[in-house]
Design an enzyme around this catalytic site. Sequence first.
Site, short mmCIF file in Angstrom:
data_model
loop_
_atom_site.label_atom_id
_atom_site.label_comp_id
_atom_site.label_asym_id
_atom_site.label_seq_id
_atom_site.Cartn_x
_atom_site.Cartn_y
_atom_site.Cartn_z
N HIS A 52 1.79 1.66 -3.13
CA HIS A 52 1.13 2.94 -3.68
C HIS A 52 1.82 4.31 -3.99
CE1 HIS A 52 -2.50 0.08 -2.83
NE2 HIS A 52 -1.56 -0.49 -4.41
N ASP B 270 0.76 -1.63 -0.11
CA ASP B 270 0.29 0.07 0.20
C ASP B 270 0.59 1.27 0.23
OD1 ASP B 270 -1.84 1.83 0.75
OD2 ASP B 270 -3.45 0.28 0.96
#
Length: 409
Positions: free
Chosen positions: A259, A236
């Site tokens: 991310h 993430d």
Amino acid sequence: MFLRRLLVPLVIILLSFSTCNGLRNPSRPCRQRASHTPSSLKMVDVEAFKGKGESDDTEAFERAWNKACSSGADVLVVPNKRVYHLKPIVFSGPCKSDLTMKIDGTIEASTDPSDYKEDERHWIRFENLQNFKVEGRGTINGNGQIWWAKSCKVNKNLPCREAPTALTFLECNNLMVSGITSKDAQQMHIIFQKCVNVRAFNLKVTAPERSPNTDGIHVTATQNIQISNSVVGTGDDCVSIVSGSKNVQVLDLTCGPGHGISIGSLGKGQSGAFVSDVLVNRAKLSGTTNGVRIKTWQGGSGYAKNIRFENIAMHNVENPLIIDQHYCDQEKPCRDQASAVQVENVVYQNITGTSASETAIRLDCSRGHPCQGILLQDIDLVGTSHGHAQASCVSASLSRRGRVSPSCP
Ligand SMILES: *[C@@H]1O[C@H](CO)[C@@H](O)[C@H](O)[C@H]1NC(C)=O
């Protein structure tokens, strides 16, 4: 009473002798610390609290912490001797004096779900500490695989549930965290929550690209924090900064997979969100789904303002520069709402490299509350393998300096 008065100092003396000590005991030289550990430091070693034949070290750590924290010790040592196994644990202050936890060993999380019954949100917590340090070359391994398999992001048939954060620092004031590695966290790796004056550096975070919600370093309601010289590869956000955070610096971060670097998400469930004075300087992002991102839900209020992204190198990044004011990370589609978190004064300067998608710059701002004061300066982003890249800018009041490529139509 008399006996206790005699015993307590004796135990402390014994403890300080049982740890390695280059100056006082030259016959047992200190391999790693001799140069910067004066003999006057009071050390507590978790090894001294380990029960015979115990496979779980939670109680040993609790006893060692209580001893170190209450006795005015300087250093709590987790030596590089073995793998320590911990269930959820809270190390709470205030302590009698400024304490350093030196973690050189490997700490592994219990993989028995029933150990987390009381609190499914946290594994290791540090709370309510002043002038506290965590340092060393140790690894904190969350053994997250069992939690990832239960995530609704991995198995769509399962209900969405939270999993523990590996390391939480809550309400710490003057905190330094350095050197350690966080591996395979159950959910987020490291959270700084309601802390003031934090230095985090030389950290390493590692988890598979497909591990769900495993943010690397998450900053929430924390002020005056500098994160520097760290390497994050995870499933993430490498770094995420959310509401209540102010004066946040992220310097020399290497990110990927992951991310990217995120401000947000902000304003979920019509909440008020406040993030200001953020600097991201000299980041390198490689193979990430986003580069530098501001994401807000519709319906929120408050602001994300005074933000600078500078000197950033992107390599094969899906969305290098993105403001997404229509963020919606839920199963149901999000409905249109008029209110929004105001995005204001955002500078993107000297950002170069390659975009994995065609749209290298996407500013998707709220129609009701357009982005204000966006500056693009010296931007050069091309498609991967020199393909074409484009920019899309909606509801953004922006200016340009220097060469900006791609440029909004
Ligand atoms: C722009 O950023 C890169 C890092 O991506 C750095 O090497 C370079 O020196 C910067 N250029 C200027 C003019 O500051």
